[in-house]
Design a protein around this motif. Structure first.
Motif, mmCIF file in Angstrom:
data_model
loop_
_atom_site.group_PDB
_atom_site.id
_atom_site.type_symbol
_atom_site.label_atom_id
_atom_site.label_comp_id
_atom_site.label_asym_id
_atom_site.label_seq_id
_atom_site.Cartn_x
_atom_site.Cartn_y
_atom_site.Cartn_z
ATOM 1 N N PHE A 31 46.423 63.807 33.769
ATOM 2 C CA PHE A 31 45.338 63.059 34.418
ATOM 3 C C PHE A 31 44.707 62.113 33.411
ATOM 4 O O PHE A 31 44.721 62.355 32.204
ATOM 5 N N GLY A 32 44.167 61.019 33.933
ATOM 6 C CA GLY A 32 43.545 60.021 33.080
ATOM 7 C C GLY A 32 43.494 58.672 33.763
ATOM 8 O O GLY A 32 43.799 58.527 34.955
ATOM 9 N N ARG A 33 43.120 57.652 32.992
ATOM 10 C CA ARG A 33 42.970 56.304 33.533
ATOM 11 C C ARG A 33 44.306 55.598 33.708
ATOM 12 O O ARG A 33 44.422 54.648 34.485
ATOM 13 N N SER A 34 45.319 56.046 33.002
ATOM 14 C CA SER A 34 46.654 55.465 33.120
ATOM 15 C C SER A 34 47.659 56.601 32.960
ATOM 16 O O SER A 34 47.876 57.095 31.847
ATOM 17 N N VAL A 35 48.242 57.020 34.062
ATOM 18 C CA VAL A 35 49.123 58.183 34.042
ATOM 19 C C VAL A 35 50.447 57.829 34.708
ATOM 20 O O VAL A 35 50.537 56.890 35.499
ATOM 21 N N PRO A 36 51.528 58.581 34.404
ATOM 22 C CA PRO A 36 52.798 58.324 35.062
ATOM 23 C C PRO A 36 52.732 58.644 36.555
ATOM 24 O O PRO A 36 51.802 59.292 37.029
ATOM 25 N N GLU A 37 53.710 58.195 37.282
ATOM 26 C CA GLU A 37 53.771 58.443 38.718
ATOM 27 C C GLU A 37 53.737 59.953 38.997
ATOM 28 O O GLU A 37 54.414 60.734 38.328
ATOM 29 N N ILE A 42 42.446 58.673 37.435
ATOM 30 C CA ILE A 42 40.990 58.654 37.502
ATOM 31 C C ILE A 42 40.536 57.278 37.041
ATOM 32 O O ILE A 42 40.553 56.963 35.851
ATOM 33 N N GLY A 43 40.151 56.458 37.996
ATOM 34 C CA GLY A 43 39.826 55.061 37.703
ATOM 35 C C GLY A 43 38.416 54.869 37.205
ATOM 36 O O GLY A 43 37.584 54.300 37.916
ATOM 37 N N HIS A 44 38.163 55.310 36.014
ATOM 38 C CA HIS A 44 36.832 55.154 35.413
ATOM 39 C C HIS A 44 37.019 54.682 33.980
ATOM 40 O O HIS A 44 37.813 55.250 33.221
ATOM 41 N N ASP A 45 36.283 53.634 33.599
ATOM 42 C CA ASP A 45 36.453 53.055 32.264
ATOM 43 C C ASP A 45 36.115 54.043 31.156
ATOM 44 O O ASP A 45 36.552 53.866 30.007
ATOM 45 N N GLY A 46 35.317 55.076 31.462
ATOM 46 C CA GLY A 46 34.936 56.037 30.431
ATOM 47 C C GLY A 46 35.920 57.174 30.256
ATOM 48 O O GLY A 46 35.693 58.059 29.417
ATOM 49 N N VAL A 47 37.004 57.166 31.025
ATOM 50 C CA VAL A 47 38.026 58.221 30.927
ATOM 51 C C VAL A 47 39.201 57.689 30.110
ATOM 52 O O VAL A 47 39.659 56.560 30.315
ATOM 53 N N SER A 48 39.700 58.487 29.202
ATOM 54 C CA SER A 48 40.839 58.080 28.375
ATOM 55 C C SER A 48 42.068 57.780 29.243
ATOM 56 O O SER A 48 42.221 58.343 30.339
#
Length: 248
Positions: A31-37, A42-48
């Motif tokens: 999980f995170g702001r940019s994860v594989p398919e 989690i589309g939040h600028d404060g999340v890694s």
């Protein structure tokens, strides 16, 4: 068969119909702001970009914190403040709670990520065991007045937040009046004092030293009751019981 259910943080677009991720033993969910398919975005600028990873096991799950600086907190919403902290970079930290809430600090926001582990394995009791039965750790009778008092003290934290303020003695009296019309401040306080002795938070009157006083008595009672499951949410039914004769 899946053993872990992950519920993403709510969004402003669709809070009620959040997609659930169901994991079987050995499966992983990044999980995170940019994860594989297939991962949890989690589309939040404060999340890694790569914030973490959840791994399902048979009856529990582990959490890897892949962020560089943020500590994650995993709360047990049913455990009166029980929680664990997963430091940055920690891999495969085991989480023992059946129902958990991962709290992700995100640039001033706290994003809740819920994880359910509904599968339970229990030891089957053996028949014909020899010897005397083991004495219970706490002898609590759920038909007694003192248990209704204890349930009333625990109710705010079982129904609300883990750190909800405890009711005053007067509030306990009012809560118990429907099922105990004769409840009074004196009788409720007597039961609180009795519980402190019964649960061994203070010595009995025959052994107590003169002048000793237990501070934070209600807080100590509630903390012990919730920590050892002496009172569960199902037990709050005693607060709505009809008036009946009960020996104190």
């Amino acid at each position: 068969m899946y053993s872990i259910i992950v519920v993403p943080p709510p969004t402003t677009e669709d809070e009620r119909t959040r997609t659930q991720f169901r994991l079987g033993p050995g499966e992983r969910l990044p999980f995170g702001r940019s994860v594989p398919e297939g991962g949890l975005l989690i589309g939040h600028d404060g999340v890694s970009r790569r914030a973490g990873e959840i791994t399902a096991h048979g009856t529990f799950w582990t959490l890897s914190n892949l962020s560089a600086h943020q500590t994650y907190v995993v709360e047990n919403p049913e455990g009166a403040g029980e929680h664990i902290k997963v430091a940055p970079g920690r891999l495969d930290a085991p989480v023992p709670f059946e129902f958990s809430r991962i709290v992700l600090p995100a640039a001033g926001d706290l994003l809740p990520l819920e994880v359910w582990a509904p599968r339970h394995d229990y030891l089957r009791a053996e028949d014909g065991t020899d010897g005397e039965p083991t004495a219970p750790a706490f002898s609590v009778d759920r038909t007694k007045r003192y248990f209704a008092v204890l349930a009333a003290l625990c109710e705010p934290r079982l129904r609300g937040t883990p750190h909800a303020p405890l009711p005053t003695v007067e509030q306990v009296v009012e809560r118990l009046r429907p099922g105990w019309p004769a409840a009074s401040r004196t009788s409720v306080q007597w039961n609180i004092d009795y519980l402190a002795v019964k649960l061994r938070l203070k010595p009995g009157p025959e052994t107590a030293e003169a002048g000793t006083r237990l501070n934070g008595k209600k807080e100590s009672l509630v903390a012990m009751a919730l920590r050892f499951d002496l009172v569960r949410e199902d037990d709050l039914v005693v607060l709505s019981a009809p008036p009946r004769r009960v020996i104190r």
